[in-house]
Scaffold this motif. Structure first.
Motif, mmCIF file in Angstrom:
data_model
loop_
_atom_site.group_PDB
_atom_site.id
_atom_site.type_symbol
_atom_site.label_atom_id
_atom_site.label_comp_id
_atom_site.label_asym_id
_atom_site.label_seq_id
_atom_site.Cartn_x
_atom_site.Cartn_y
_atom_site.Cartn_z
ATOM 1 N N ALA A 293 0.903 -1.599 -0.078
ATOM 2 C CA ALA A 293 -0.545 0.505 -0.228
ATOM 3 C C ALA A 293 1.030 1.384 0.275
ATOM 4 O O ALA A 293 0.630 2.533 -0.758
ATOM 5 C CB ALA A 293 -1.211 0.206 0.800
ATOM 6 N N VAL A 294 2.327 1.511 0.851
ATOM 7 C CA VAL A 294 3.171 2.236 1.148
ATOM 8 C C VAL A 294 3.988 2.514 -0.906
ATOM 9 O O VAL A 294 3.611 3.512 -1.324
ATOM 10 C CB VAL A 294 4.334 2.028 2.394
ATOM 11 N N ALA A 295 3.682 1.381 -1.340
ATOM 12 C CA ALA A 295 4.897 1.438 -1.945
ATOM 13 C C ALA A 295 3.862 1.912 -3.711
ATOM 14 O O ALA A 295 4.022 2.668 -4.252
ATOM 15 C CB ALA A 295 4.960 -0.021 -2.975
ATOM 16 N N VAL A 296 2.303 1.449 -3.182
ATOM 17 C CA VAL A 296 1.344 2.265 -5.012
ATOM 18 C C VAL A 296 1.521 3.420 -4.745
ATOM 19 O O VAL A 296 2.087 4.012 -5.349
ATOM 20 C CB VAL A 296 0.313 1.438 -4.798
ATOM 21 N N GLU A 297 1.454 3.679 -2.777
ATOM 22 C CA GLU A 297 1.566 5.675 -3.635
ATOM 23 C C GLU A 297 3.309 6.506 -3.865
ATOM 24 O O GLU A 297 3.073 7.162 -4.532
ATOM 25 C CB GLU A 297 1.030 5.984 -1.872
ATOM 26 N N ALA A 298 3.827 5.644 -2.919
ATOM 27 C CA ALA A 298 5.245 6.512 -3.379
ATOM 28 C C ALA A 298 5.749 5.940 -5.339
ATOM 29 O O ALA A 298 6.426 6.823 -5.263
ATOM 30 C CB ALA A 298 6.646 5.617 -2.738
ATOM 31 N N GLY A 299 5.281 4.570 -5.613
ATOM 32 C CA GLY A 299 5.714 4.595 -6.415
ATOM 33 C C GLY A 299 4.734 5.116 -7.700
ATOM 34 O O GLY A 299 5.668 5.397 -8.630
ATOM 35 N N LEU A 300 2.840 4.978 -7.768
ATOM 36 C CA LEU A 300 2.173 5.926 -8.819
ATOM 37 C C LEU A 300 2.500 6.817 -8.224
ATOM 38 O O LEU A 300 1.479 8.357 -9.318
ATOM 39 C CB LEU A 300 1.824 4.898 -9.123
ATOM 40 N N GLY A 301 2.533 7.549 -7.449
ATOM 41 C CA GLY A 301 1.940 9.194 -6.845
ATOM 42 C C GLY A 301 1.249 9.243 -7.269
ATOM 43 O O GLY A 301 0.284 10.186 -6.814
ATOM 44 N N ALA A 302 0.334 8.223 -6.141
ATOM 45 C CA ALA A 302 -0.958 8.133 -5.690
ATOM 46 C C ALA A 302 -1.107 8.791 -4.655
ATOM 47 O O ALA A 302 -0.202 8.861 -3.754
ATOM 48 C CB ALA A 302 -1.805 6.469 -5.276
ATOM 49 N N GLY A 303 -2.632 9.879 -4.443
ATOM 50 C CA GLY A 303 -2.592 9.888 -3.424
ATOM 51 C C GLY A 303 -3.020 9.689 -2.100
ATOM 52 O O GLY A 303 -3.486 9.893 -1.120
ATOM 53 N N GLY A 304 -3.425 8.090 -2.564
ATOM 54 C CA GLY A 304 -3.336 6.322 -1.053
ATOM 55 C C GLY A 304 -4.116 6.082 -2.136
ATOM 56 O O GLY A 304 -3.514 5.694 -3.073
#
Length: 144
Positions: free
Chosen positions: A69-80
């Motif tokens: 979940a943390v990697a999705v935010e960091a790796g994709l620039g997702a807001g959450g």
């Protein structure tokens, strides 16, 4: 388990876009993502529901889900992220899996995917809370 597509992915017999492959589980891209980058995280062993996950595996499995979940935010620039799991009902593959879906403001996803309801009054809500508390404490189930 023979015939389980997720077991096939874990075994390397079914192709998948793997993100993580380690002792606590395997994560790969969903082939029909809600949004691009939508991951599925599965335990290596064939389990159907969360209740089947042994207590000693909880920390490792959910630690992996959290890390992703943390990697999705960091790796994709997702807001959450939206992290979800179905157990039997709406479980398209009967192998325990957790969805990790990237989210951004204004992405069009509106809360949960089903209609919401209300309790008739505080007494009804209290009744549900009491039944759930008793079941969580090992008390009678729905017929008890």
């Amino acid at each position: 388990m023979a015939g389980c597509v997720f077991c096939g992915i874990v075994a390397g017999e079914v192709p998948a876009f793997r993100v993580v492959d380690e002792a606590d589980g395997v994560a790969f891209l969903d082939t029909r993502p809600v949004f691009k980058g939508h991951l599925l995280v599965v335990p290596r062993t064939h389990l159907v529901t969360l209740a089947d996950l042994p207590p000693e595996a909880l920390g490792g499995y959910f630690g992996l889900v959290r890390r992703l979940a943390v990697a999705v935010e960091a790796g994709l620039g997702a807001g959450g992220t939206f992290v979800a799991m179905n157990n039997r009902v709406s479980q398209s593959v009967p192998h325990l899996h957790t969805h990790v879906v990237p989210r951004t403001r204004g992405d069009g996803l509106r809360g949960f995917f089903w209609p919401r309801t209300r309790y008739a009054d505080d007494a009804e809500a209290t009744g549900y809370a009491d039944r759930l508390r008793a079941a969580a404490d090992g008390g009678p189930g729905p017929t008890g």
